[in-house]
Design a protein around this motif. Structure first.
Motif, short mmCIF file in Angstrom:
data_model
loop_
_atom_site.label_atom_id
_atom_site.label_comp_id
_atom_site.label_asym_id
_atom_site.label_seq_id
_atom_site.Cartn_x
_atom_site.Cartn_y
_atom_site.Cartn_z
N THR A 9 -16.87 -12.74 -16.42
CA THR A 9 -16.61 -12.97 -15.00
C THR A 9 -17.84 -13.65 -14.41
OG1 THR A 9 -17.54 -10.85 -14.28
CG2 THR A 9 -15.15 -10.91 -14.74
N ASP A 24 -11.89 -4.56 -15.28
CA ASP A 24 -10.77 -3.97 -14.55
C ASP A 24 -9.92 -5.10 -13.99
OD1 ASP A 24 -11.46 -1.25 -14.89
OD2 ASP A 24 -12.98 -1.44 -13.32
N VAL A 26 -6.99 -6.14 -11.65
CA VAL A 26 -6.35 -5.63 -10.45
C VAL A 26 -5.35 -6.67 -9.97
CG1 VAL A 26 -8.35 -4.21 -9.82
CG2 VAL A 26 -8.17 -6.54 -8.95
N ILE A 30 -9.44 -10.30 -11.74
CA ILE A 30 -10.38 -9.36 -12.36
C ILE A 30 -11.41 -8.93 -11.33
CG2 ILE A 30 -12.15 -9.08 -14.13
CD1 ILE A 30 -10.64 -11.08 -15.86
N ARG A 31 -11.58 -7.63 -11.21
CA ARG A 31 -12.55 -7.09 -10.25
C ARG A 31 -13.92 -7.73 -10.50
NH1 ARG A 31 -11.48 -1.74 -10.16
NH2 ARG A 31 -10.33 -2.01 -8.23
N GLY A 32 -14.49 -8.28 -9.42
CA GLY A 32 -15.81 -8.90 -9.48
C GLY A 32 -15.82 -10.37 -9.84
N ASP A 33 -14.65 -10.95 -10.15
CA ASP A 33 -14.62 -12.36 -10.52
C ASP A 33 -14.47 -13.24 -9.29
OD1 ASP A 33 -14.66 -14.40 -12.63
OD2 ASP A 33 -12.63 -14.84 -11.91
N LEU A 36 -10.91 -13.84 -7.61
CA LEU A 36 -10.40 -12.69 -6.86
C LEU A 36 -11.17 -12.54 -5.55
CD1 LEU A 36 -8.53 -10.20 -6.76
CD2 LEU A 36 -10.39 -8.91 -7.79
N LEU A 37 -12.47 -12.84 -5.60
CA LEU A 37 -13.32 -12.74 -4.41
C LEU A 37 -13.17 -13.93 -3.46
CD1 LEU A 37 -16.54 -11.51 -6.26
CD2 LEU A 37 -14.98 -10.12 -4.86
N PRO A 139 -1.72 -4.16 -13.27
CA PRO A 139 -3.16 -3.96 -13.43
C PRO A 139 -3.48 -2.95 -14.55
CG PRO A 139 -2.53 -3.83 -11.12
CD PRO A 139 -1.27 -3.82 -11.92
N SER A 141 -7.08 -1.84 -17.50
CA SER A 141 -8.36 -2.27 -18.07
C SER A 141 -8.12 -3.07 -19.34
CB SER A 141 -9.24 -1.06 -18.36
OG SER A 141 -8.66 -0.25 -19.34
#
Length: 171
Positions: A9, A24, A26, A30-33, A36-37, A139, A141
């Motif tokens: 990520t 993760d 979601v 991907i959380r933190g990518d 997604l942000l 979603p 892992s």
């Protein structure tokens, strides 16, 4: 079918990719990518929720072009081994606890080369080596070493198989 070889990520456009043992997944990515942000280079106009690339393609790039992208400079999230990524287009597939739907090829662009800091990266990743995009269906892992398995075949492939069986029964 195959497995996950590496996970990456990046929090924002141009930031180095960070390797992970587990990510993760979601709704939306991907959380933190970065995508997604909403901080990816092409956000919000050309976003892939999750990107996949084949390790075999990256090895070809290393061997044929002398460009080693194994550190994540390919800018894709999931690196696979023994997976025909093109075959995942329009299919629903499971990776770890998450389920995805292959949506479209992800061809390389000049931006990948600029961020990689190496001449010829986009050219080397052409011809199907750029990977694919996928949407998150469920979603969960994903961990390095997880299997990649088709859950539901592409509707067009299923239709072709049915038509072929019908032709065989008529003959």
């Amino acid at each position: 079918m195959g497995r996950v070889e590496a996970l990456f990520t990046a929090p924002a456009d141009g930031e180095p990719m960070r390797a992970h043992e587990t990510v993760d997944v979601v709704d939306g990515g991907i959380r933190g990518d970065r995508y997604l942000l909403g901080t990816g280079h092409y956000a919000p106009f050309d976003v892939c929720e999750v990107t996949f690339v084949a390790s075999e393609g990256l090895e070809f790039v290393r061997d044929e072009y002398d460009i080693d992208l194994s550190d994540g400079r390919h800018r894709r999230n999931v690196v696979t081994r023994d997976v025909d990524l093109r075959a995942l287009l329009e299919t629903t597939f499971r990776v770890g606890d998450a389920v995805f739907r292959g949506t479209r090829p992800r061809p390389p662009c000049a931006h990948v080369g600029r961020v990689a800091g190496e001449e010829g990266v986009a050219r080397a990743l052409k011809e199907g080596r750029g990977g694919i995009c996928a949407d998150v269906v469920d979603p969960g892992s994903v961990t390095v070493g997880d299997d990649v398995a088709v859950v539901e075949a592409a509707p067009r492939d299923v239709g072709r198989d049915i038509a072929a069986r019908l032709r065989e029964t008529r003959e």
